[in-house]
Write a protein that holds these residues in place. Structure first.
Motif, PDB file in Angstrom:
ATOM      1  N   ALA A   1       0.834  -1.182   0.064  1.00  0.00           N
ATOM      2  CA  ALA A   1      -0.182  -0.271   0.004  1.00  0.00           C
ATOM      3  C   ALA A   1       0.740   1.184   0.074  1.00  0.00           C
ATOM      4  CB  ALA A   1      -1.010  -0.094   1.224  1.00  0.00           C
ATOM      5  N   THR A   2       0.346   2.287  -0.478  1.00  0.00           N
ATOM      6  CA  THR A   2       0.990   3.466  -0.484  1.00  0.00           C
ATOM      7  C   THR A   2       0.016   4.625  -0.102  1.00  0.00           C
ATOM      8  OG1 THR A   2       2.108   5.220  -1.654  1.00  0.00           O
ATOM      9  CG2 THR A   2       0.748   3.643  -2.978  1.00  0.00           C
ATOM     10  N   PHE A   3       0.636   5.970   0.702  1.00  0.00           N
ATOM     11  CA  PHE A   3      -0.219   6.924   0.871  1.00  0.00           C
ATOM     12  C   PHE A   3      -0.571   7.626  -0.352  1.00  0.00           C
ATOM     13  CE2 PHE A   3       3.500   9.309   1.021  1.00  0.00           C
ATOM     14  CZ  PHE A   3       2.994  10.706   1.174  1.00  0.00           C
TER      15      PHE A   3
ATOM     16  N   ASP B   1      -9.091   1.130   3.873  1.00  0.00           N
ATOM     17  CA  ASP B   1      -8.759  -0.029   2.986  1.00  0.00           C
ATOM     18  C   ASP B   1      -7.161  -0.371   2.923  1.00  0.00           C
ATOM     19  OD1 ASP B   1     -11.509  -0.616   2.813  1.00  0.00           O
ATOM     20  OD2 ASP B   1     -11.628   1.012   1.159  1.00  0.00           O
TER      21      ASP B   1
ATOM     22  N   ASP C   1      -7.417   8.025  -3.826  1.00  0.00           N
ATOM     23  CA  ASP C   1      -8.636   7.671  -4.267  1.00  0.00           C
ATOM     24  C   ASP C   1      -9.071   6.451  -3.427  1.00  0.00           C
ATOM     25  OD1 ASP C   1      -6.950   6.201  -5.412  1.00  0.00           O
ATOM     26  OD2 ASP C   1      -7.772   6.035  -7.412  1.00  0.00           O
ATOM     27  N   GLN C   2      -8.078   5.811  -2.663  1.00  0.00           N
ATOM     28  CA  GLN C   2      -8.669   4.747  -1.796  1.00  0.00           C
ATOM     29  C   GLN C   2      -8.810   5.320  -0.240  1.00  0.00           C
ATOM     30  OE1 GLN C   2      -4.744   2.517  -3.028  1.00  0.00           O
ATOM     31  NE2 GLN C   2      -6.271   0.913  -1.878  1.00  0.00           N
ATOM     32  N   ASP C   3      -9.742   4.761   0.249  1.00  0.00           N
ATOM     33  CA  ASP C   3     -10.089   5.051   1.377  1.00  0.00           C
ATOM     34  C   ASP C   3      -9.138   4.326   2.761  1.00  0.00           C
ATOM     35  OD1 ASP C   3     -11.101   5.245   4.225  1.00  0.00           O
ATOM     36  OD2 ASP C   3     -13.153   4.517   3.763  1.00  0.00           O
TER      37      ASP C   3
END
Lengths: 323, 810
Positions: free
Chosen positions: B606-608, B617, B612-614
């Motif tokens: 994952a990346t900050f 999640d 567009d992702q919550d």
């Protein structure tokens, strides 16, 4: 800035093989290299690959192509554990075991046209499709949803051209599609080329999964009618398949991103690298044409030839779009 | 029927417990000889400013007290004549004889003086010079003492000084983050005059936001939390600002290579009201510009600076009331601009690109403290605090046509948090044995987890200021807490603090409630021995989502939500301390165990930078634990003072989705952590300070191998993301960066004069950071060698770094 010693690494065998009910047994065998090595990871030509069923030897794989080994053993049965063992001189043997997941059950499909939006060009069409998936009792199931598209041009002269399948983007705001985690696979937050899901979100019942297909339909010409055929392909995959597939995709996309967290690719091989996993698939064909018709390839479809050709799509063609 | 009976019982049990509580305290008191309270305030004789942490000690009886944040102290003594010693670091101690025939107030004014070499370097709890809390896990560092520590970039930093204490670890090179007993930097409640600050760092963490010139007190509680503290798992850092001189105007300043600061204080109404204003600004970007301009491409310019402003205004309308208004504002700005002019087909084009990052804190608080009597006090406060982080990129193209055509595109990402806080506290001394304290706080949080905005002005397309905003939009949460503490003191042999801290947090329609017992004791069988212990549970409704690889301040402050539960922890500690006869030396040993639940980490991959992702999640939830033994030996008297601290510690995490569900070391799992601090008076006007630190290298995750990707990628997959080559990462935290160690040295030369003044004082401070030029790891990155092979390379931040600063006082 100074160099630091990289972690030591002994090369390992990396088998990668996927099997389904109607496919040959095939395994690719390559070999890892140290991360800091100048070498490119290569394929292994002198491996000995054997297939085991419930612990009993059933077949030996033979070299077929660069790094690929095929076996003509019996097609896999459901509920049976299959294992491969890969050995090569001077390298540690590795093993992996998996079985076929249940066949994906699709309870039905509905299609309809909808408004593509004010800003859309005149020939832009939006086709809504809703497929109904079942969540039978038992452990979690894993799936992959893709849309394949084929184009056929029918000329009034009686000839036609069938173009090879291609992945086609679709939109869906269904929360079952691994929330937005896989948005990076898409062209937008709700647009997908490959959608991964587990049936956890189905909560043990039937789940209508809606997707939206935006495509251009060129105006009908006197000589040519363009048939576009879509196939909604649902793969039921084993947990090992799902883990390997999603993590490898994610790692590939995060490559060179300094903000991405380290991600280990999933594996069910004893050496920690590679995969041997089963899958099955089912598909729903949808056909449309430039005259504005759409149908689901039912018994009365005027697109029988096209639909049947889609239904006969061999597994290798389906998976070729993915691998 | 049964249920209603239970409900009626609850208040009865509570009333009964309270009655027993008070009765026992009163009864124990009744068994003593008649005693009377001796109370008052310890102040700076020049400025009349309260001295927090001053020692009021009666050697004959081996009893004493330490003044609180407003300089107040209280002792319960038998009637008679007592000889009292009052001391504070940096001030001349006083010995006062007091005859006590009833309750008596005694205010003591101390004259500033050269730092007595016999004073303590670290004011940890001592049995005879007690901290208000019965625990040696509370540590105070007098700000006067900071001046003798070696500086970084010419500035002695309060938070960096705390990193030299056992059980407190730093992050990477130069950073001010505190990692207390295996906890994360978000688990520290950092209070500036009672108001929380979220990111207390400047210059990517090289300096803290606290301007030492404006500080009056620095106190760290790393365990055995009194019930009044809540909302964090690992520590409390209380920073108190000076109140300002109520008698005359003063100015302090620092001129250094990298920044300068100026502090002005003085009376608004003599004896009644005072102010202090302190400001800092870096100018390394200005000084370095001529050198950078030669190395940067034409048209490119770098910006890098921070500034901050501290202020406090105090009004004392009566001897019982004290009102204060404190404020802080600080901002960091780092960026780059690039401008290029070109010409095509006779038309001029101007391209202007800029990008950067910025972050800042702001805080404002109003506080009213009232001393109702010699036994009771109360305090009310209203405050606001906020933190904001932003990354910004702008592209502008101007076609110099007639008329000019401008195209503008801006992409930005912002995250932040804001609080409005109201609190009330009160305390009363029921008897010499028992004191009670209680309070309540309400916090209104506003969270901005991360919003990305794209703004377009495309002249060709006829679009004007098209704005696309995506991401997690702000939401609110309400946090409330109440607490009650009882401090029991049995003839200074046995003291304990029992309390309850209850809190609730409501967010997105869900309410979390927590009841947290707190207990700490101190037992001193002999004058030179003491045994401390504590147990407490903590709950934290905030999360900090931190990337495990980079060190940018890209941390996202987030809240517990209906999906992500709060963090919680419990900690137990036991320690022993022995005073040696030699030069006031003490030796302390303390062991702790901490268990944490509800921790969050980014999911693998994952990346900050995916707004567009919550964020919910992107995270996984797990648990952690930490244990360790802390050793501290210190010398407080003589020409040479200092301490040696050593911590042997373990800190691990376990997340079902990380590392195959197996336990892995926390990034700052530091097995060995050593700090040696020495101060030596070469003569009356020249001091030498030395600091040597050593820490086990960070636990990080590295790719160990590569292998060929999916088979279809060879044959030409239809998927655009089929990888041709994959990386194989080793176990999470399985690789250790090189150990961290360095030696700092500083000389302080004091002068009884300052420029343009005969009455001022000044100090020339010079020395070196990282004297033996150790290449300490800052981060690792991958580079390509001449044959295309990958290499792991270690970037270091600071080589040997000489510094010189001139401090003056008028």
């Amino acid at each position: 800035v100074v160099d630091v010693q990289a972690p030591a690494h002994e090369p390992r065998l990396v088998p990668q093989g996927f099997f389904s009910t109607d496919s040959l047994w095939s395994v690719w065998v390559s070999q890892s290299v140290a991360y800091t090595s100048a070498e490119t990871p290569g394929f292994v030509e002198d491996a000995e690959v054997t297939l085991w069923k419930d612990g009993a030897f059933i077949a030996r794989f033979l070299p077929a192509d660069s790094g690929r080994y095929d076996a003509s053993g019996p097609l896999p049965d459901r509920g049976v554990a299959y294992a491969i063992r890969v050995e090569a001189p001077d390298r540690m043997a590795v093993e992996g075991i998996d079985s076929l997941p249940p066949f994906p059950h699709l309870a039905g499909i509905e299609t309809r046209f909808s408004d593509p939006g004010n800003a859309a060009p005149a020939d832009r069409k939006r086709l809504e499709a809703t497929i109904v998936l079942d969540d039978p009792p038992g452990p979690n199931r894993y799936g992959v949803l893709v849309l394949q598209a084929r184009l056929r041009e029918d000329r009034r002269t009686g000839t036609y051209t069938l173009f090879p399948p291609a992945l086609f983007p679709f939109e869906s705001d269904d929360v079952a599609l691994s929330p937005n985690e896989w948005a990076f696979l898409s062209l937008g937050p709700t647009s997908y080329l490959e959608a991964f899901f587990t049936d956890e979100a189905f909560q043990g019942g039937r789940h209508p999964l809606s997707l939206s297909i935006l495509y251009d339909a060129p105006p009908a010409q006197a000589e040519v009618v363009v048939h576009r055929a879509f196939a909604v392909v649902v793969l039921s995959v084993s947990e090992a398949f799902y883990s390997y597939w999603t993590t490898s995709r994610k790692q590939a996309l995060a490559n060179d991103n300094p903000f991405a967290e380290p991600l280990r690719v999933g594996s069910n091989m004893s050496g920690g690298m590679g995969v041997f996993a089963g899958f099955q698939f089912n598909l729903f064909p949808i056909a449309v044409d430039t005259l504005g018709h759409h149908d689901v390839c039912g018994p009365a479809t005027p697109y029988r030839t096209l639909c049947e050709s889609l239904l006969r799509t061999p597994a290798v063609d389906i998976t070729r779009g993915l691998f | 029927m049964t249920r209603s009976r239970d409900i009626r019982l609850v208040p009865r049990i509570g009333t009964f417990a309270l009655a027993v509580w008070c009765a026992v305290g009163s009864r124990v008191a009744a068994a003593q000889e008649p005693t009377y309270p001796l109370h008052g305030r310890v102040v700076d004789a020049r400025s009349n400013e309260p001295l927090a942490g001053a020692t009021v000690y009666i050697p004959a009886q081996r009893v004493g007290a330490v003044s609180d944040s407003v300089g107040a102290y209280r002792l319960d003594l038998e009637a008679g004549i007592h000889l009292i010693n009052v001391s504070y670091l940096g001030f001349q101690p006083r010995e006062i004889e007091v005859e006590l025939r009833g309750p008596r107030r005694l205010d003591v004014a101390l004259q500033p003086g050269a730092i007595p070499l016999g004073e303590v370097a670290v004011e940890a709890k001592r049995y005879d010079e007690r901290d208000p809390e019965p625990t040696m896990q509370a540590v105070s560092i007098p700000v006067a003492e900071l001046a003798t520590l070696p500086a970084i970039l010419g500035e002695v930093d309060a938070l960096k000084a705390l990193q030299l204490l056992p059980g407190v670890q730093s992050g990477t090179e130069g950073t001010t983050g505190l990692y207390v007993r295996g906890g994360g930097p978000d688990q520290n409640l950092i209070l500036l005059d009672g108001t929380p600050l979220y990111n207390p760092s400047h210059l990517f963490g090289f300096l803290s936001v606290f301007n030492t010139d404006a500080l009056g007190e620095v106190r760290l509680v790393k365990g055995g939390f009194p019930a009044r503290y809540g909302g964090r798992l690992s520590s409390v850092v209380e920073i108190g600002m000076k109140e300002g001189n109520r008698d005359r105007f003063e100015a302090d300043g620092t001129v250094g290579l990298v920044f300068s600061s100026l502090t002005v204080q003085g009376p608004l109404v003599r004896e009644k009201a005072s102010f202090i204003v302190s400001a800092r600004r870096t100018y390394i970007d200005v000084l370095a510009r001529p050198f950078l301009d030669r190395r940067l491409p034409a048209g490119q310019r770098l910006t890098s600076y921070f500034y901050d402003l501290n202020t406090r205004w105090t009004y004392v309308p009566s001897r019982k009331d004290r009102l204060s208004l404190s404020g802080y504002y600080g901002h960091d700005v780092y960026g780059s601009t690039y401008e290029q002019r070109s010409e095509h087909a006779g038309v001029g084009y101007l391209d202007r690109n800029s990008g950067g990052a910025g972050w800042g804190n702001r805080a404002l608080s109003f506080r009213w403290h009232r001393q109702f009597s010699d036994r009771a006090w109360g305090e009310m406060a209203v405050s606001g605090a906020g933190y904001r982080f932003r990354i910004d990129s702008r592209l502008t193209q101007i076609v110099e046509d007639d008329p000019p055509v401008e195209t503008f595109e801006r992409v930005s990402y912002a995250s932040g948090i804001g609080d409005v806080i109201a609190s009330a506290d009160a305390g009363v001394a029921i008897s010499p044995v028992l004191s009670l304290r209680s309070g309540a706080t309400f916090v209104r949080h506003v969270f901005d987890p991360g919003v990305s905005e794209v703004r377009l002005r495309l002249a060709d397309a006829g679009l004007t200021d098209t704005v696309v905003t995506t991401g997690d939009f702000s939401f609110r949460g309400n946090e409330g807490l109440v607490y009650a503490e009882s401090l029991w003191d049995f003839e200074d042999r046995f003291r304990f603090n029992l309390g309850w801290h209850a809190s609730a947090f409501r967010v997105q329609g869900r309410t979390y409630v927590s009841l947290q017992p707190r207990a700490a004791f101190q037992f001193a069988p002999r004058a030179d021995w003491s045994l401390d212990g504590s147990f407490g549970t903590m709950r934290q409704y905030l999360h900090l989502l931190t990337h495990s690889g980079i060190n940018l301040p890209a941390d996202l402050w987030l809240a517990a939500t209906d999906r992500i539960a709060p963090q919680s922890a419990w900690q137990a500690a036991l320690g022993i301390e022995k005073r040696l006869a030699f030069d006031g030396m003490t030796v302390g040993l303390e062991a702790y165990y901490k268990r944490m639940d509800g921790l969050i980490e980014y999911k693998p991959g994952a990346t900050f930078v995916a707004p567009d992702q919550d964020w919910q999640d992107k995270v996984v939830v797990g648990r952690g634990w930490a244990s360790g033994i802390e050793f501290l030996i210190r010398k407080r008297r003589g020409r040479t003072t200092g301490w040696l601290g050593y911590t042997l510690a373990w800190s691990g995490r376990r997340f079902p989705e990380l590392n195959g569900g197996r336990r892995f070391p926390y990034r700052y799992d530091r097995r060995h952590d050593v700090a040696l601090v020495l101060q030596h008076a070469l003569h009356d006007a020249l001091e030498l300070g030395l600091v040597w630190v050593y820490g086990t290298g960070q636990a990080i995750t590295l790719a160990e191998a590569r292998f060929a990707g999916l088979p279809g990628s060879i044959g030409g997959s239809l998927s655009p993301v089929a990888p041709s080559e994959l990386q194989w990462f080793g176990p999470r935290g399985g690789y250790r960066m090189a150990p961290y160690h360095r030696l700092d040295v500083a000389f302080n030369r004091h002068f009884d004069a300052a420029p343009f003044s005969k009455t001022g004082r000044s100090t020339l401070s010079f020395g070196a950071y990282n004297l033996y030029n150790r290449h300490n790891p800052f981060y690792l990155f991958v580079a390509r060698g001449p044959n295309g092979e990958r290499r792991y390379r270690q970037a270091s931040l600071f080589p040997v770094l000489p510094h010189v600063a001139f401090r003056f006082h008028y």
